[in-house]
Scaffold this motif. Structure first.
Motif, PDB file in Angstrom:
ATOM      1  N   VAL A   1       0.738  -1.242   0.005  1.00  0.00           N
ATOM      2  CA  VAL A   1      -0.100  -0.233   0.223  1.00  0.00           C
ATOM      3  C   VAL A   1       0.863   1.224   0.150  1.00  0.00           C
ATOM      4  CG1 VAL A   1      -1.675   1.280   1.401  1.00  0.00           C
ATOM      5  CG2 VAL A   1      -2.160  -1.228   1.030  1.00  0.00           C
ATOM      6  N   MET A   2       1.874   1.344   0.906  1.00  0.00           N
ATOM      7  CA  MET A   2       2.832   2.390   0.870  1.00  0.00           C
ATOM      8  C   MET A   2       3.740   2.531  -0.507  1.00  0.00           C
ATOM      9  SD  MET A   2       4.317   3.302   4.482  1.00  0.00           S
ATOM     10  CE  MET A   2       3.866   2.395   5.890  1.00  0.00           C
ATOM     11  N   VAL A   3       3.991   1.606  -1.032  1.00  0.00           N
ATOM     12  CA  VAL A   3       4.737   1.802  -2.380  1.00  0.00           C
ATOM     13  C   VAL A   3       3.683   2.446  -3.490  1.00  0.00           C
ATOM     14  CG1 VAL A   3       5.693   0.577  -4.409  1.00  0.00           C
ATOM     15  CG2 VAL A   3       6.420  -0.289  -1.925  1.00  0.00           C
ATOM     16  N   VAL A   4       2.443   2.076  -3.269  1.00  0.00           N
ATOM     17  CA  VAL A   4       1.418   2.352  -4.346  1.00  0.00           C
ATOM     18  C   VAL A   4       1.310   4.027  -3.930  1.00  0.00           C
ATOM     19  CG1 VAL A   4      -0.901   2.531  -5.200  1.00  0.00           C
ATOM     20  CG2 VAL A   4       0.288   0.391  -4.857  1.00  0.00           C
ATOM     21  N   TYR A   5       1.058   4.283  -2.749  1.00  0.00           N
ATOM     22  CA  TYR A   5       0.885   5.694  -2.158  1.00  0.00           C
ATOM     23  C   TYR A   5       2.305   6.668  -2.614  1.00  0.00           C
ATOM     24  CZ  TYR A   5       0.478   9.664   0.841  1.00  0.00           C
ATOM     25  OH  TYR A   5       0.740  10.964   1.387  1.00  0.00           O
ATOM     26  N   ALA A   6       3.508   6.035  -2.631  1.00  0.00           N
ATOM     27  CA  ALA A   6       4.793   6.775  -3.004  1.00  0.00           C
ATOM     28  C   ALA A   6       4.394   7.022  -4.588  1.00  0.00           C
ATOM     29  CB  ALA A   6       5.763   5.921  -2.801  1.00  0.00           C
ATOM     30  N   LEU A   7       3.889   6.093  -5.413  1.00  0.00           N
ATOM     31  CA  LEU A   7       3.906   6.062  -6.790  1.00  0.00           C
ATOM     32  C   LEU A   7       2.799   7.459  -7.164  1.00  0.00           C
ATOM     33  CD1 LEU A   7       4.145   2.379  -7.934  1.00  0.00           C
ATOM     34  CD2 LEU A   7       5.935   4.220  -7.885  1.00  0.00           C
ATOM     35  N   LEU A   8       1.807   6.983  -6.262  1.00  0.00           N
ATOM     36  CA  LEU A   8       0.801   8.224  -6.680  1.00  0.00           C
ATOM     37  C   LEU A   8       1.105   9.426  -6.312  1.00  0.00           C
ATOM     38  CD1 LEU A   8      -2.408   6.314  -5.533  1.00  0.00           C
ATOM     39  CD2 LEU A   8      -1.870   6.698  -8.020  1.00  0.00           C
ATOM     40  N   THR A   9       1.868   9.766  -5.211  1.00  0.00           N
ATOM     41  CA  THR A   9       2.274  11.088  -4.827  1.00  0.00           C
ATOM     42  C   THR A   9       3.507  11.548  -5.138  1.00  0.00           C
ATOM     43  OG1 THR A   9       2.820  10.241  -2.798  1.00  0.00           O
ATOM     44  CG2 THR A   9       0.719  11.121  -2.667  1.00  0.00           C
ATOM     45  N   GLU A  10       4.253  10.550  -6.047  1.00  0.00           N
ATOM     46  CA  GLU A  10       5.702  10.953  -6.481  1.00  0.00           C
ATOM     47  C   GLU A  10       6.480  11.264  -5.367  1.00  0.00           C
ATOM     48  OE1 GLU A  10       5.011  14.090  -9.201  1.00  0.00           O
ATOM     49  OE2 GLU A  10       4.456  12.283 -10.785  1.00  0.00           O
ATOM     50  N   GLN A  11       6.316  10.581  -4.396  1.00  0.00           N
ATOM     51  CA  GLN A  11       7.380  10.647  -3.104  1.00  0.00           C
ATOM     52  C   GLN A  11       8.401   9.236  -3.366  1.00  0.00           C
ATOM     53  OE1 GLN A  11       7.313  12.804  -0.660  1.00  0.00           O
ATOM     54  NE2 GLN A  11       5.672  13.614  -1.924  1.00  0.00           N
ATOM     55  N   SER A  12       9.533   9.458  -2.577  1.00  0.00           N
ATOM     56  CA  SER A  12      10.583   8.459  -2.604  1.00  0.00           C
ATOM     57  C   SER A  12      10.046   7.084  -1.951  1.00  0.00           C
ATOM     58  CB  SER A  12      11.728   8.881  -1.928  1.00  0.00           C
ATOM     59  OG  SER A  12      12.718   7.985  -1.080  1.00  0.00           O
ATOM     60  N   ILE A  13      10.042   5.887  -2.599  1.00  0.00           N
ATOM     61  CA  ILE A  13       9.471   4.635  -2.051  1.00  0.00           C
ATOM     62  C   ILE A  13      10.596   4.524  -0.636  1.00  0.00           C
ATOM     63  CG2 ILE A  13       9.231   2.276  -2.578  1.00  0.00           C
ATOM     64  CD1 ILE A  13       8.643   3.045  -5.446  1.00  0.00           C
ATOM     65  N   GLY A  14      11.504   4.572  -0.669  1.00  0.00           N
ATOM     66  CA  GLY A  14      12.562   4.227   0.220  1.00  0.00           C
ATOM     67  C   GLY A  14      12.224   5.185   1.569  1.00  0.00           C
ATOM     68  N   ARG A  15      12.032   6.533   1.256  1.00  0.00           N
ATOM     69  CA  ARG A  15      11.884   7.128   2.508  1.00  0.00           C
ATOM     70  C   ARG A  15      10.465   6.886   3.169  1.00  0.00           C
ATOM     71  NH1 ARG A  15      14.166  12.336   3.467  1.00  0.00           N
ATOM     72  NH2 ARG A  15      12.022  13.288   3.791  1.00  0.00           N
ATOM     73  N   LEU A  16       9.710   6.641   2.410  1.00  0.00           N
ATOM     74  CA  LEU A  16       8.244   6.303   2.815  1.00  0.00           C
ATOM     75  C   LEU A  16       8.092   4.938   3.710  1.00  0.00           C
ATOM     76  CD1 LEU A  16       5.400   7.700   2.875  1.00  0.00           C
ATOM     77  CD2 LEU A  16       4.775   5.799   0.862  1.00  0.00           C
ATOM     78  N   LEU A  17       8.988   3.984   2.806  1.00  0.00           N
ATOM     79  CA  LEU A  17       8.817   2.651   3.581  1.00  0.00           C
ATOM     80  C   LEU A  17       9.561   2.950   5.118  1.00  0.00           C
ATOM     81  CD1 LEU A  17       9.808   0.076   0.633  1.00  0.00           C
ATOM     82  CD2 LEU A  17       7.614   0.335   1.933  1.00  0.00           C
ATOM     83  N   LEU A  18      10.772   3.603   4.973  1.00  0.00           N
ATOM     84  CA  LEU A  18      11.449   3.812   6.273  1.00  0.00           C
ATOM     85  C   LEU A  18      10.621   4.403   7.150  1.00  0.00           C
ATOM     86  CD1 LEU A  18      15.128   4.130   5.222  1.00  0.00           C
ATOM     87  CD2 LEU A  18      14.193   2.366   6.133  1.00  0.00           C
ATOM     88  N   ALA A  19       9.719   5.406   6.681  1.00  0.00           N
ATOM     89  CA  ALA A  19       8.993   6.281   7.495  1.00  0.00           C
ATOM     90  C   ALA A  19       8.017   5.429   8.527  1.00  0.00           C
ATOM     91  CB  ALA A  19       8.212   7.197   7.008  1.00  0.00           C
ATOM     92  N   GLY A  20       7.615   4.190   7.894  1.00  0.00           N
ATOM     93  CA  GLY A  20       6.682   3.230   8.810  1.00  0.00           C
ATOM     94  C   GLY A  20       7.237   2.529   9.660  1.00  0.00           C
ATOM     95  N   PHE A  21       8.624   2.393   9.863  1.00  0.00           N
ATOM     96  CA  PHE A  21       9.318   1.849  10.691  1.00  0.00           C
ATOM     97  C   PHE A  21       8.911   2.022  12.172  1.00  0.00           C
ATOM     98  CE2 PHE A  21      13.012   0.155  12.998  1.00  0.00           C
ATOM     99  CZ  PHE A  21      13.111  -1.404  12.647  1.00  0.00           C
ATOM    100  N   LEU A  22       9.316   3.405  12.528  1.00  0.00           N
ATOM    101  CA  LEU A  22       8.955   3.794  14.318  1.00  0.00           C
ATOM    102  C   LEU A  22       7.410   3.746  14.565  1.00  0.00           C
ATOM    103  CD1 LEU A  22      11.728   6.416  15.312  1.00  0.00           C
ATOM    104  CD2 LEU A  22      11.397   4.086  15.821  1.00  0.00           C
ATOM    105  N   PRO A  23       6.714   4.146  13.598  1.00  0.00           N
ATOM    106  CA  PRO A  23       5.224   4.227  14.049  1.00  0.00           C
ATOM    107  C   PRO A  23       4.755   2.789  14.093  1.00  0.00           C
ATOM    108  CG  PRO A  23       5.567   5.711  12.162  1.00  0.00           C
ATOM    109  CD  PRO A  23       6.883   5.121  12.465  1.00  0.00           C
ATOM    110  N   GLY A  24       5.363   1.649  13.254  1.00  0.00           N
ATOM    111  CA  GLY A  24       5.146   0.318  13.307  1.00  0.00           C
ATOM    112  C   GLY A  24       5.419  -0.248  14.638  1.00  0.00           C
ATOM    113  N   LEU A  25       6.604   0.117  15.036  1.00  0.00           N
ATOM    114  CA  LEU A  25       6.921  -0.158  16.445  1.00  0.00           C
ATOM    115  C   LEU A  25       6.187   0.231  17.491  1.00  0.00           C
ATOM    116  CD1 LEU A  25      11.037  -0.002  16.476  1.00  0.00           C
ATOM    117  CD2 LEU A  25       9.491  -2.027  16.032  1.00  0.00           C
ATOM    118  N   LEU A  26       5.868   1.620  17.491  1.00  0.00           N
ATOM    119  CA  LEU A  26       5.075   2.181  18.569  1.00  0.00           C
ATOM    120  C   LEU A  26       3.702   1.382  18.428  1.00  0.00           C
ATOM    121  CD1 LEU A  26       4.225   4.656  20.145  1.00  0.00           C
ATOM    122  CD2 LEU A  26       3.399   5.980  18.052  1.00  0.00           C
TER     123      LEU A  26
END
Lengths: 152, 435
Positions: free
Chosen positions: B161-186
């Protein structure tokens, strides 16, 4: 028979994916261990992506894999809505048939311009024709679904 | 007709087609093409129909999608989920509600291998549910943790889902994936705290299992070693800038395949199934992407998104108010719509608003994913709930939903925490090495 062909095509896409996995991993090894960048990897990835997506598209349609909203499923399955369940796949079929036809024209334009990949000079036309064929098969799958809805 | 009228009619038609069960990708392509034909020209519409399928599939950066999906499917076959649960169980099982906490941790671990919530819930549900049954856990708690834990699949990287969001919003896929890491732990921590809280309140919900010796615990932890190797290579590799996102996905898929071959769980049948399943998921994602790329230019031509953004700026509603409105709207939509559908439909409208308010699209992506997760487990059409129902057939839907509610509130708490402290999302991508 039709379903078996679609499954085989999708499996072909899967084999391409395994190859892509190997290719990208191989590229990593080449870069870090031998310090030789593998120049064709980029465009081979592009072409592999086209094959994976389009070999799988009709199979996904035939096995009900495309995301649809089923909130009103119980209502829509009543006999009174039969016409809708025939009409919508027909509309989808017309759309995908148009996409197939336009994709063929797109491929022909690309042939006229002699488009090929940068490094390896691979002709793009066959891959674009795979996309067109895939859309045509998708249209056929939707026709079958309309037929099934009509017979039910 | 003004462009706005055409846009509103188009959106209404889109909703009608979607609720009449037309696949979302097709509905977007159909409405988008007609809309472009009206607002621009029929030739432009036909041109998009012919060129977009190929040009939005044959893209090097998109290879991450099938490769990560393949990794998740291999991980499901390889038995890594079972090893993860064994390790979490060894360390947590003897506590009150320990099996439920172990289930959450194992789900979080599996989420680091798989980018799909449904896959996480199915895989871990089959492993964890029988164990919780054996120790006579309350079915509400047992099914609730699996449905909720499974949703971590789309928050913790990798995430389709995040990869698709990154593609739709033209954000960096790598940055977006890593952004999910801490919230995931939280969120994982909040889920575990929820389990502990519930079991302190009502001890008979989740009785403790037997305690294991230190040697047994270490052995179970050792069993999770391959998992640690794969996660270090993929998520660690992206973070350190050693691998591009594609490379991390390919290496991850290769490692999980080797692990499955080594464990002798990957025969020809399993390989065929994994490949077919992966290709099918890939085709599903790309039909939506192709449809979205035809639909969103139409919406942009109707000028509705930019007008709406301008209106919100004029009214000076403020970022917090808008976020609160969006949160409520997404939670309500999440009750009826599937996550993917909600995202592709709303991103073209919401993104201009977010940008106008100065909210970081990466932060908003994480916000949106958690809110989508809430939709995955809320009645009446939470997909993960149906998945759990499929595994625990004898538990009535009502009880599953009752079991889920505390976790739903934990997610809400997570969203509020991320809004109050946006750094939780941004710190990892901002310190990322390489690109």
């Amino acid at each position: 028979m039709f379903d078996r062909v679609l499954r085989l095509l999708a499996l072909g896409g899967g084999v391409v994916l395994l190859g892509l996995m190997g290719l990208v991993a191989f590229d990593v090894v080449m870069r870090y261990v031998l310090r030789i960048p593998f120049l064709g990897a980029y465009e081979m990835t592009e072409l592999a992506m086209a094959l994976i997506v389009f070999l799988g598209l009709p199979y996904c349609a035939a096995t009900g894999g495309h995301v649809a909203v089923d909130v009103f499923g119980p209502v829509l399955d009543r006999p009174g809505f039969k016409w809708l369940n025939v009409l919508l796949p027909l509309a989808g079929s017309a759309l995908t048939a148009a996409m197939a036809w336009e994709s063929v024209k797109y491929a022909l334009d690309s042939r006229a311009r002699g488009e090929a990949t940068n490094m390896l000079k691979i002709d793009l036309v066959p891959f674009q024709l795979v996309a067109a064929t895939s859309m045509a098969l998708f249209a056929a799958v939707l026709l079958v679904q309309a037929w099934k809805a009509l017979r039910r | 007709m003004t462009p706005t009228t055409v846009g509103v009619l188009g959106m209404a038609a889109m909703l009608l087609l979607m609720f009449a069960r037309m696949p979302i990708g097709l509905a977007m392509a159909l409405v988008g093409a007609i809309g472009i034909a009206v607002l621009n020209s029929p030739a432009a519409a036909l041109n998009s129909l012919g060129s977009f399928p190929y040009s939005h599939a044959a893209v090097q950066a998109f290879a991450v999608i099938p490769l990560f999906v393949l990794m998740g499917n291999f991980a499901a076959v390889s038995g890594m989920g079972r090893d993860l649960y064994a390790a979490a169980y060894a360390w947590m099982g003897h506590r009150r509600g320990g099996l439920a906490s172990a289930t959450i941790l194992a789900c979080a671990g599996f989420a680091a291998l798989s980018g799909s919530s449904v896959a996480s819930a199915v895989t871990m549900g089959r492993v964890c549910l029988p164990e919780m049954r054996r120790y006579s856990y309350d079915p509400r708690l047992a099914t609730g943790v699996i449905a909720a834990g499974g949703t971590l699949g789309i928050l913790i990287p990798p995430s389709t889902v995040m990869v698709v969001y990154a593609l739709l919003t033209e954000q960096s896929i790598g940055r977006l994936l890593l952004a999910g890491f801490l919230p995931g732990l939280l969120l994982t921590t909040l889920f575990v705290l929820t389990v502990m809280f519930l079991c302190t309140l009502r001890p008979n919900l989740g009785p403790p299992g037997p305690a294991l010796s230190l040697a047994e615990r270490m052995r179970a932890l050792w069993g999770a070693g391959p998992f640690i190797v794969v996660v270090a290579a993929t998520i660690g590799g992206i973070y350190a800038g050693v691998f591009t996102v594609n490379e991390a996905a390919a290496v991850g898929a290769l490692l999980t395949m080797v692990h499955a071959l080594w464990r002798r769980t990957l025969g020809l049948t399993q390989l065929t199934d994994a490949l077919l399943q992966t290709v099918r998921t890939t085709a599903m994602v790309f039909l939506i992407l192709i449809g979205a790329h035809i639909f969103s230019p139409f919406l942009a031509m109707s000028r509705i998104p930019s007008d709406l953004a301008g209106l919100l700026v004029d009214y000076k509603l403020g970022a917090m108010t808008v976020l609160a409105i969006l949160l409520v709207a997404y939670v309500v939509m999440g009750m009826f719509l599937e996550g993917f559908a909600m995202m592709v439909l709303t991103v073209p409208i919401v993104l201009p608003i977010i940008s106008a308010l100065g909210i970081d699209p990466i932060w908003f992506g994480i916000f949106m994913v958690i809110v989508l997760e809430m939709g995955l487990i809320s009645p009446p059409v939470g997909i993960n709930v149906f998945v759990v129902k499929g595994i625990a057939e004898d538990v009535p839907m009502g009880r599953i939903f009752a079991g889920i509610m505390p976790f739903w509130f934990a997610m809400l708490a997570c969203v509020l925490l991320l809004t109050a402290f946006p750094e939780i999302v941004m710190v990892v991508p901002n310190t990322m090495m390489g690109r």
